[in-house]
Enzyme design. Structure first.
Site, PDB file in Angstrom:
ATOM      1  N   GLU A  28      -9.121  13.836   3.408  1.00  0.00           N
ATOM      2  CA  GLU A  28      -8.622  12.792   2.499  1.00  0.00           C
ATOM      3  C   GLU A  28      -9.356  11.517   2.855  1.00  0.00           C
ATOM      4  O   GLU A  28      -9.230  11.026   3.983  1.00  0.00           O
ATOM      5  CB  GLU A  28      -7.116  12.598   2.687  1.00  0.00           C
ATOM      6  CG  GLU A  28      -6.283  13.806   2.308  1.00  0.00           C
ATOM      7  CD  GLU A  28      -6.445  14.205   0.862  1.00  0.00           C
ATOM      8  OE1 GLU A  28      -6.685  13.312   0.019  1.00  0.00           O
ATOM      9  OE2 GLU A  28      -6.375  15.408   0.560  1.00  0.00           O
TER      10      GLU A  28
ATOM     11  N   CYS B   4      -5.871   3.109   1.577  1.00  0.00           N
ATOM     12  CA  CYS B   4      -6.900   3.863   0.856  1.00  0.00           C
ATOM     13  C   CYS B   4      -6.673   3.756  -0.638  1.00  0.00           C
ATOM     14  O   CYS B   4      -7.600   3.800  -1.430  1.00  0.00           O
ATOM     15  CB  CYS B   4      -6.881   5.313   1.295  1.00  0.00           C
ATOM     16  SG  CYS B   4      -5.246   5.996   1.222  1.00  0.00           S
TER      17      CYS B   4
HETATM   18  P1  NAD Z   1     -12.586   6.510  10.206  1.00  0.00           P
HETATM   19  O1  NAD Z   1     -13.230   7.553   9.379  1.00  0.00           O
HETATM   20  O2  NAD Z   1     -13.457   5.551  10.889  1.00  0.00           O
HETATM   21  O3  NAD Z   1     -11.681   7.187  11.327  1.00  0.00           O
HETATM   22  C1  NAD Z   1     -10.724   8.151  11.017  1.00  0.00           C
HETATM   23  C2  NAD Z   1     -10.495   9.038  12.221  1.00  0.00           C
HETATM   24  O4  NAD Z   1     -11.672   9.797  12.454  1.00  0.00           O
HETATM   25  C3  NAD Z   1     -10.223   8.280  13.514  1.00  0.00           C
HETATM   26  O5  NAD Z   1      -9.236   8.955  14.232  1.00  0.00           O
HETATM   27  C4  NAD Z   1     -11.553   8.361  14.228  1.00  0.00           C
HETATM   28  O6  NAD Z   1     -11.412   8.288  15.622  1.00  0.00           O
HETATM   29  C5  NAD Z   1     -12.029   9.724  13.824  1.00  0.00           C
HETATM   30  N1  NAD Z   1     -13.465   9.947  13.941  1.00  0.00           N
HETATM   31  C6  NAD Z   1     -14.459   9.049  13.848  1.00  0.00           C
HETATM   32  N2  NAD Z   1     -15.659   9.653  14.030  1.00  0.00           N
HETATM   33  C7  NAD Z   1     -15.408  10.960  14.245  1.00  0.00           C
HETATM   34  C8  NAD Z   1     -16.227  12.084  14.471  1.00  0.00           C
HETATM   35  N3  NAD Z   1     -17.531  11.978  14.534  1.00  0.00           N
HETATM   36  N4  NAD Z   1     -15.632  13.266  14.621  1.00  0.00           N
HETATM   37  C9  NAD Z   1     -14.314  13.394  14.556  1.00  0.00           C
HETATM   38  N5  NAD Z   1     -13.490  12.368  14.349  1.00  0.00           N
HETATM   39  C10 NAD Z   1     -14.034  11.152  14.194  1.00  0.00           C
HETATM   40  O7  NAD Z   1     -11.550   5.796   9.242  1.00  0.00           O
HETATM   41  P2  NAD Z   1     -10.569   4.597   9.580  1.00  0.00           P
HETATM   42  O8  NAD Z   1     -11.362   3.344   9.698  1.00  0.00           O
HETATM   43  O9  NAD Z   1      -9.654   4.948  10.699  1.00  0.00           O
HETATM   44  O10 NAD Z   1      -9.673   4.559   8.261  1.00  0.00           O
HETATM   45  C11 NAD Z   1     -10.049   3.905   7.103  1.00  0.00           C
HETATM   46  C12 NAD Z   1     -10.590   4.886   6.066  1.00  0.00           C
HETATM   47  O11 NAD Z   1      -9.651   5.919   5.849  1.00  0.00           O
HETATM   48  C13 NAD Z   1     -10.819   4.251   4.717  1.00  0.00           C
HETATM   49  O12 NAD Z   1     -12.018   4.709   4.173  1.00  0.00           O
HETATM   50  C14 NAD Z   1      -9.639   4.757   3.893  1.00  0.00           C
HETATM   51  O13 NAD Z   1      -9.881   4.772   2.524  1.00  0.00           O
HETATM   52  C15 NAD Z   1      -9.463   6.124   4.461  1.00  0.00           C
HETATM   53  N6  NAD Z   1      -8.113   6.616   4.233  1.00  0.00           N
HETATM   54  C16 NAD Z   1      -7.921   7.596   3.299  1.00  0.00           C
HETATM   55  C17 NAD Z   1      -6.641   8.072   3.039  1.00  0.00           C
HETATM   56  C18 NAD Z   1      -6.376   9.129   2.016  1.00  0.00           C
HETATM   57  O14 NAD Z   1      -5.282   9.693   2.006  1.00  0.00           O
HETATM   58  N7  NAD Z   1      -7.303   9.433   1.155  1.00  0.00           N
HETATM   59  C19 NAD Z   1      -5.560   7.543   3.734  1.00  0.00           C
HETATM   60  C20 NAD Z   1      -5.796   6.539   4.690  1.00  0.00           C
HETATM   61  C21 NAD Z   1      -7.082   6.092   4.933  1.00  0.00           C
END
Ligand code: NAD
Ligand code: FAD
Length: 913
Positions: free
Chosen positions: A651, A685
């Site tokens: 997501e 998001c």
């Molecule tokens: P992010 O992608 O930077 O991080 C999300 C998670 O992924 C964190 O726990 C991070 O530690 C982990 N992560 C980062 N690199 C990784 C890797 N290489 N391998 C595995 N895990 C890794 O996102 P964020 O800054 O925490 O959140 C904001 C983003 O999330 C925005 O783009 C937002 O739109 C999206 N979001 C989407 C939804 C949805 O339901 N569609 C809901 C909430 C947030």
């Protein structure tokens, strides 16, 4: 509109209305006065509030001028003492709405409201007091009642000091509120304490549907209004009696069109205030009046006014017909309801006896379910809080004062092999635990979270910089996920006998003989006889759950609960920024009965710990919520591994748009846009990134959105008055700043920072009271960003999700479907807003849009578990939708078991048939 306007609006300007009023007075048989109401919606911007203030002022000046021309109505000082209400009663007055006079007339902005609104209303009171005319504050929504009482009392103090002779000040009291009687007593007590005489209008209340909806949405323990119409009627009579008994300080004004209520009041008044037995002692002249709305109740009052002792005041809307809509909708709702007196009067099937039935004699019908029971017996709705009620917010503020965000140790990479081994070892036992037991554990965790709301909210405020409203909503969402997935797992994981007929009935009965009802050949065989087919869902194994910081409790809990309840074991990695609140969720789940090895907490950087979890060969599935870039990274990492193909639920983000056509209501658009784009500092998001507004109304909509955004308070999220807390960290701040620099160079800046909410940082706003003063949650103003608004030339110019309070606006004209095509072409597909009053258009545009969640005529954030399953398509994610009926299946493997039931010798069922 003109016909309706003529029916419900007395005049388009006050002089015109006053002329009409005089004409009506001349033709009336009894005493008729007017209370003028300036039409319009509540103020959204400072400019709106200023405009309404000027309009009230000029109306009052006109009325005062006429009063001056007429001269005093009392002949002597004794006259005035005997009949203190004479002028105010006999002269036309005015009704005002406090929501028109301040763009943030709401409890959370109490300090500002008292600071800024009271002087404005005081200015109006002074004009009315000098002219000795009635000025009534209309009653609005229940969540504004306590604030309105504070404003009211602040004004009473000044009236007592500067205009003690004025008896025309008052407010409307709503009988449908369950605390109505106490309210009447409170107001009488205030009047006595300050030695001021008041005029109080008793109404039943105009916002019944909205109050019920709000209580349901917030999951409040009770409705603030009665839910049986006849209970409101009884309350009205009880309040009427209390007002009549307080006639030493209150001149009651009974506003109703209900003939039964009018008759009851007349009888009551004759009993309570019989001549020579006036509680106030010695007063002459009428001791109360009736009120009706212009355009309504004329027939009944024509009769009532035949009694020369009866007085009636007409509430008379004044304004342009284009401002009529909101008022009209209220009146239509009120009178269109089956229970409404006016509706029943017009219905030939309702006889006189039924119409005038005493409210006391009606037997109670089924009431509305309480907000907690909205979803029926299978799932309790999460309990919410009404932050406008001091007693409900107090525990949050106490918890905040005590909250210290703990440091959470990171998981060493070297510890991961052991963690994997434990997760694998725990898998069979957890998988074989009956689903009912796993569901019970989730429900018990939900109860535990709910009972710990205050502490969890405080942690969300301190660790994730959530505002209080967002924090409460987040705890509720986590609770809802747990309860919803518990029910869903029980539904889905029961073995399914096949085939499934189109009407949903399953084929082969559990008895293995094709089912008693239709396995029988003569009833139409849907499957092969002598065979039993069963489909069942089973756990896949070890799931890796990776969540973001922006819903650090709800998304974390939702992912973990879904994986666990379907019998998988879980390695849960929260975002680096918010491990403490996620740790709490794990603690609660363990305490509720999830074995510690079935759910293991792995905190650490995404690039190391997250990547290692994904890369581990034994992973049976990954559920990820976060940025599109990281989702793609994970997808590649999974694809690069040898071994089984691993399912990924991702997501991700979106460039969420809202299309506004020229029929949309600007106030509704402004509310929806401001909430969608700037609430949570734009860090949702689902947040609105791109506003596409029709050129015909673009200027006014942009002005209103910018004006409303300017009123937002940016600052410490621990303060109740804060609308936008800081963005999550310096990295996020810097990234948004880079986008802002680009936009400042390329786009039209519609809300430069110096004019926006940063000027109103909440630290500069005094806290509501000393007891509610909070220690700052953020010691530095760093990472605070004011809401920003830029106009760009085309939809295609918006290419990236800016995860902060930054909204881009585009004007459009022509075919709205072409606009949707351009939005689709951006490639994302998470949320979309449509603002239009044309239902067919909304339907067609929704069908054309490639997005997961479409919201019509409302904001686009805050999806509710089970009601608005959430998730997108395209660059916004893989689905299935969280909180929806198709989510849990993705966490499971499917197994079909086919048993030849004739193997033991023959097909008994067929032979017997
Ligand atoms: P992010 O992608 O930077 O991080 C999300 C998670 O992924 C964190 O726990 C991070 O530690 C982990 N992560 C980062 N690199 C990784 C890797 N290489 N391998 C595995 N895990 C890794 O996102 P964020 O800054 O925490 O959140 C904001 C983003 O999330 C925005 O783009 C937002 O739109 C999206 N979001 C989407 C939804 C949805 O339901 N569609 C809901 C909430 C947030
Ligand atoms: P009735 O048909 O007897 O009553 C209808 C009312 O019953 C509904 O409006 C609602 O309040 C209540 N009701 C309906 N269904 C239910 C239910 N299931 N459970 C419980 N209660 C139910 N309203 C305001 O809120 N603020 C004001 O400042 C205000 N000013 C007014 C001024 C005047 C002069 C008048 C006449 C009305 C004003 N109203 C105001 C509207 C008023 O609150 C009523 O909505 C309206 O007058 C209808 O009540 P009724 O007694 O005429 O009709």
């Amino acid at each position: 509109m003109q016909l309706l306007g003529r029916q419900f609006v007395l005049g388009q300007t006050l002089p015109e209305a006053m002329k009409q009023a005089q004409r009506a007075r001349d033709g009336a048989s009894g005493a008729l006065t007017f209370s003028y109401d300036m039409l319009g919606e509540g103020a959204r911007t400072a400019a709106d509030a200023e405009r309404y203030l000027r309009s009230y002022e000029s109306a009052l000046h006109l009325l005062a001028e006429r009063a001056r021309r007429e001269g005093p109505l009392e002949r002597s000082a004794e006259d005035a003492q005997d009949d203190p209400y004479r002028s105010e009663r006999e002269r036309d007055g005015i009704s005002i709405k406090l929501s028109a006079l301040h763009p943030r007339y709401e409890d959370a902005q109490r300090a500002r409201v008292l600071d800024e609104l009271v002087p404005r209303v005081w200015g109006l009171c002074q004009i009315a007091a000098r002219a000795r005319i009635n000025l009534t504050i209309d009653a609005e929504e229940v969540d504004r009642l306590e604030l309105s009482l504070d404003v009211f009392e602040a004004l009473l103090v000044r009236i007592a000091r500067e205009h003690p002779e004025w008896t025309g000040f008052g407010l409307a009291l709503q009988a449908y509120q369950t605390r109505a009687l106490e309210l009447v007593q409170h107001v009488a007590e205030l009047a006595r304490r300050h030695r001021v005489r008041l005029m109080c209008r008793l109404v039943k209340g105009a916002y019944w549907d909205a109050e019920v909806k709000r209580a349901q949405e917030l999951g409040l323990p009770h409705y603030p209004v009665y839910t049986h119409k006849h209970h409101t009627d009884v309350s009205y009579l009880a309040c009427a009696r209390a007002l009549l008994e307080a006639s030493d300080v209150i001149y009651p004004q009974f506003a109703t069109h209900n003939a039964g209520t009018i008759a009851a009041i007349q009888q009551l008044a004759a009993r309570v205030i019989s001549p020579g037995k006036r509680p106030g002692g010695g007063m002459v002249g009428a001791t109360y009046e009736f009120q009706r709305l212009h355009g309504m109740g004329e027939g009944v009052y024509r009769e009532v006014l035949k009694n020369p002792l009866v007085r009636c005041r007409v509430y008379a809307p004044v304004g342009a017909h284009r401002d009529l809509l909101a008022y009209l909708v209220r009146r239509l709702l009120e009178n269109g309801a089956n229970s409404s007196f006016v509706h029943q009067l017009a219905d030939d099937r309702v006889g006189l006896a039924e119409l005038l039935n005493s409210p006391l004699s009606l037997s109670p019908q089924t009431a509305l379910p309480l907000p907690s029971d909205l979803y029926g017996p299978a799932r309790r709705n999460s309990r919410g809080l009404d932050l406008t009620v001091q007693a409900q917010r107090a525990p949050l503020l106490d918890a905040h004062a005590q909250c210290v965000v703990p440091t959470i140790a990171e998981t060493e990479l070297s510890a991961l092999p052991k963690i994997f081994t434990r997760a694998v070892a725990a898998a069979p036992a957890w998988r074989d635990t009956p689903v009912a037991e796993r569901a019970a554990i989730l429900r018990s965790a939900a109860d535990a979270l709910e009972n710990d709301t205050a502490r969890l909210c405080a942690l969300l405020v301190k660790e994730a910089f959530k505002t209080w409203g967002d924090a409460v909503a987040e705890v509720r969402e986590a609770v809802d996920f747990l309860r919803y997935y518990a029910g869903e797992a029980e539904r889905l994981m029961a073995p399914l006998a096949l085939p499934v007929r189109p009407d949903g009935v399953h084929g082969s009965g559990a008895d293995g003989h094709g089912g008693a009802r239709f396995g029988d050949a003569r009833q139409g065989l849907l499957g092969v006889t002598g065979e039993r087919n069963t489909l069942r869902l089973t756990a896949r194994g070890v799931w890796v759950c990776i969540s973001p910081w922006n819903f650090p409790l709800a998304i974390f809990t939702g992912q973990v609960a879904a994986a666990l309840v379907t019998g998988n074991t879980v390695l849960a990695k929260p975002a680096e920024q918010t491990p403490a609140i996620a740790r709490e969720a794990v603690r609660v789940l363990h305490a509720a009965g999830v074995p510690t090895d079935a759910l293991q907490f792995c905190h650490g950087p995404g690039e190391t710990v997250g990547a290692a979890l994904v890369a581990w060969p034994g992973v049976a599935g990954v559920v990820f919520t976060g940025s599109t870039a990281v989702a793609k990274h994970i997808q590649r990492a999974l694809a690069a591994k040898d071994g089984p193909i691993v399912p990924l639920i991702a997501e991700t983000g979106g460039i969420n748009a809202m299309l506004v056509d020229s029929t949309a209501l600007p106030e509704q658009v402004a509310d929806a846009v401001v909430q969608s784009a700037f609430r949570s500092a734009g860090q949702r998001c689902s947040a609105l990134r791109l506003l596409c507004v029709h050129e015909a109304i673009a200027d006014s909509v942009i002005e209103m959105v910018a004006g409303a955004a300017r009123e937002l308070v940016v600052g410490d999220p621990g303060q109740l008055s804060t609308d936008l807390g800081p963005v999550i960290d310096c990295e996020a701040f810097d990234s948004i700043q880079r986008h802002l620099k680009r936009l400042e160079a390329q786009a039209r800046d519609l809300l430069p920072p110096e004019t926006s909410g940063l000027a109103k940082t909440s630290t500069s706003v005094p806290a509501p009271s000393a007891a509610e003063e909070l220690t700052p949650s953020v010691s530095r103003p760093a990472n605070l960003l004011a809401p920003r608004l830029f106009e760009v030339k085309s939809i295609a110019d918006v290419t990236q999700e800016i995860f902060g309070p930054v909204l881009q606006v585009v004007r459009w004209s022509g075919d709205p479907e072409a606009v949707i095509d351009q939005i689709n072409a951006l490639g994302y597909g998470l949320t979309l807003g449509l603002q239009t009053r044309i239902d067919g258009r909304a339907e067609a545009l929704a069908a054309r849009a490639h997005v997961g969640n479409v919201y019509v005529n409302r904001n686009i954030i805050g999806a509710v578990v089970g009601l608005q399953p959430f998730g997108g398509e395209g660059w916004s994610g893989t689905g299935p939708k969280a909180g929806g009926p198709f989510y849990l299946q993705r966490f499971c493997a499917e197994q079909t078991v086919t048993v030849n039931t004739t193997a033991a010798g023959g097909n008994v069922a067929l032979l017997a048939g």
